[in-house]
Each structure stands twice: as structure tokens, then as C-alpha cells.
Design a protein around this motif. Structure first.
Motif, short mmCIF file in Angstrom:
data_model
loop_
_atom_site.label_atom_id
_atom_site.label_comp_id
_atom_site.label_asym_id
_atom_site.label_seq_id
_atom_site.Cartn_x
_atom_site.Cartn_y
_atom_site.Cartn_z
N ALA A 110 0.86 -1.13 0.26
CA ALA A 110 0.10 -0.08 -0.14
C ALA A 110 1.00 1.12 0.00
N SER A 111 1.50 1.53 -1.11
CA SER A 111 2.52 2.47 -1.18
C SER A 111 2.16 3.77 -1.94
N ASP A 112 2.57 5.04 -1.68
CA ASP A 112 1.96 6.23 -2.49
C ASP A 112 3.06 6.28 -3.50
N GLY A 113 3.17 7.41 -4.27
CA GLY A 113 4.12 7.62 -5.38
C GLY A 113 5.37 7.73 -4.68
N ASP A 114 5.63 8.05 -3.37
CA ASP A 114 6.90 8.30 -2.72
C ASP A 114 7.60 6.85 -2.00
N GLY A 115 6.51 5.80 -2.06
CA GLY A 115 6.92 4.73 -1.22
C GLY A 115 6.65 4.51 0.18
N HIS A 116 5.56 5.58 0.55
CA HIS A 116 5.14 5.55 2.03
C HIS A 116 3.83 4.78 1.91
N VAL A 117 3.78 4.14 3.17
CA VAL A 117 2.59 3.30 3.31
C VAL A 117 1.28 4.36 3.56
N VAL A 140 3.98 -13.60 8.27
CA VAL A 140 5.39 -13.01 8.62
C VAL A 140 5.24 -12.20 9.90
N ALA A 141 6.26 -11.95 10.68
CA ALA A 141 6.34 -11.31 11.72
C ALA A 141 6.32 -9.85 11.41
N ALA A 142 6.86 -9.28 10.11
CA ALA A 142 7.13 -8.05 9.94
C ALA A 142 7.70 -7.98 8.33
N LEU A 143 7.20 -6.85 7.50
CA LEU A 143 7.62 -6.69 6.35
C LEU A 143 8.71 -5.44 6.24
N ALA A 144 9.13 -5.11 4.86
CA ALA A 144 10.08 -4.18 4.89
C ALA A 144 10.30 -3.14 5.53
N PRO A 170 8.27 -0.21 8.28
CA PRO A 170 7.08 0.07 9.10
C PRO A 170 5.77 0.23 8.82
N GLY A 171 4.77 -0.31 9.33
CA GLY A 171 3.42 -0.10 8.94
C GLY A 171 2.91 -1.03 7.81
N VAL A 173 -0.76 -15.56 -13.33
CA VAL A 173 -0.75 -17.21 -13.01
C VAL A 173 -0.41 -17.60 -11.72
N GLN A 174 0.35 -16.66 -10.89
CA GLN A 174 0.92 -17.08 -9.71
C GLN A 174 0.72 -15.40 -8.59
N LEU A 175 0.33 -15.91 -7.56
CA LEU A 175 0.35 -14.87 -6.54
C LEU A 175 1.18 -15.22 -5.42
N ARG A 176 2.00 -14.44 -4.67
CA ARG A 176 2.45 -14.59 -3.43
C ARG A 176 2.06 -13.58 -2.53
N THR A 177 1.47 -13.92 -1.50
CA THR A 177 0.96 -12.80 -0.43
C THR A 177 1.69 -13.21 0.99
N HIS A 178 2.05 -12.04 1.57
CA HIS A 178 2.85 -12.05 2.63
C HIS A 178 1.99 -11.03 3.84
N ILE A 179 1.62 -11.60 4.93
CA ILE A 179 0.64 -11.00 5.84
C ILE A 179 1.20 -11.08 7.18
N VAL A 180 1.44 -9.58 7.71
CA VAL A 180 1.97 -9.58 9.03
C VAL A 180 0.58 -10.12 10.05
N ASP A 181 1.13 -10.78 11.08
CA ASP A 181 0.07 -11.43 12.12
C ASP A 181 -1.14 -11.95 11.33
N HIS A 182 -0.97 -13.02 10.40
CA HIS A 182 -1.95 -13.41 9.78
C HIS A 182 -2.79 -14.17 10.66
#
Length: 131
Positions: free
Chosen positions: A37-44, A112-116, A118-119, A75-84
Motif C-alpha cells: 500500500a504505497s503512494d508515489g513516494d513509497g510511503h505506506v 510473517v512477523a514483519a515486512l520491509a 514500518p506499517g 498465473v501465480q500470486l505470493r502474499t505476505h501478511i503480518v500477524d496472519h
């Protein structure tokens, strides 16, 4: 195998983060880096999980379009979720269903515990096939 790298105008510049958004290999396979969920500057853009998934999927659409593709080429998705948990799974299943209906691409979900950054609560990457 030749390939090209694409960093579309509608997404933030990822090079400073150490990756590119899209790689097209041999003219057929297209690899989309993790979209969040990034904007044009890479912020969440939001702290809300549903809004993050919606924005991530919109960013995925932008990345696909940069390679001349759309959701139907995935054809393929990989999803990564904090505190799934099952509530988050239900949100993802609903939104995936709204896009792909009864023919979703293959998908691997990783809790996952965290992604790249914060937020970040959700990230999705994809492999698509160019016709």
C-alpha cells in the motif's frame, strides 16, 4: 535468457529500496515485485488492513499495465501478511474473488512477523504470462 526491467510512472521509484517493480523474461514471463500500500513516494498509505490490500492490488494492476498486461494474465500470486489470522484471510479471499472470480491464480500465503517497512501489513507479488 534476455529480460527487461520496467519501473512504471504510477508507482514509487523502487531502486533506492533495492528492487524493480517489473521484469519481463524471454518476452513471455513477467515477474512483478512485491506491491504494498504505497503512494508515489513509497510511503505506506493506511494502517487499515483492508485498505492496504486494496491499494496493493491497485498497485499490482499498475505494474501489470506497465508490461501491457492486466489481472487476467496473472498465473501465480505470493502474499505476505503480518500477524496472519482467519479474518485477514477472509478479506484477501473476498478481494481476490472480486478480481478473478471463480478462476483465481495459484497463490501461496505466508504469515510473517514483519515486512520491509514500518506499517506494512500486506504485500503481494505476481508472475504473469504475456500472450
Amino acid at each position: 535468457m534476455s529480460h527487461s526491467i520496467i519501473n512504471p510512472q504510477g508507482l514509487h521509484n523502487p531502486v533506492g529500496f533495492g528492487y524493480s517493480h517489473v521484469a519481463r523474461a524471454s518476452g513471455e514471463l513477467v515477474f512483478i515485485a512485491g506491491q504494498y500500500a504505497s503512494d508515489g513516494d513509497g510511503h505506506v498509505t493506511s494502517s487499515d488492513f483492508t485498505e492496504q490490500v486494496e491499494r496493493s492490488l491497485a498497485n499490482l494492476r499498475t505494474a501489470l499495465a506497465a508490461a501491457g498486461l492486466d489481472y487476467r494474465h496473472v498465473v501465480q500470486l505470493r502474499t505476505h501478511i503480518v500477524d496472519h489470522d482467519t479474518d485477514k484471510l477472509a478479506i484477501i479471499a473476498r478481494l481476490i474473488g472480486e478480481i478473478w472470480g471463480d478462476r483465481p491464480p495459484t497463490q501461496t500465503l505466508t504469515g510473517v512477523a514483519a515486512l520491509a517497512l514500518p506499517g506494512m501489513l500486506f504485500e503481494i507479488d505476481a508472475i504473469a504470462v504475456s500472450p
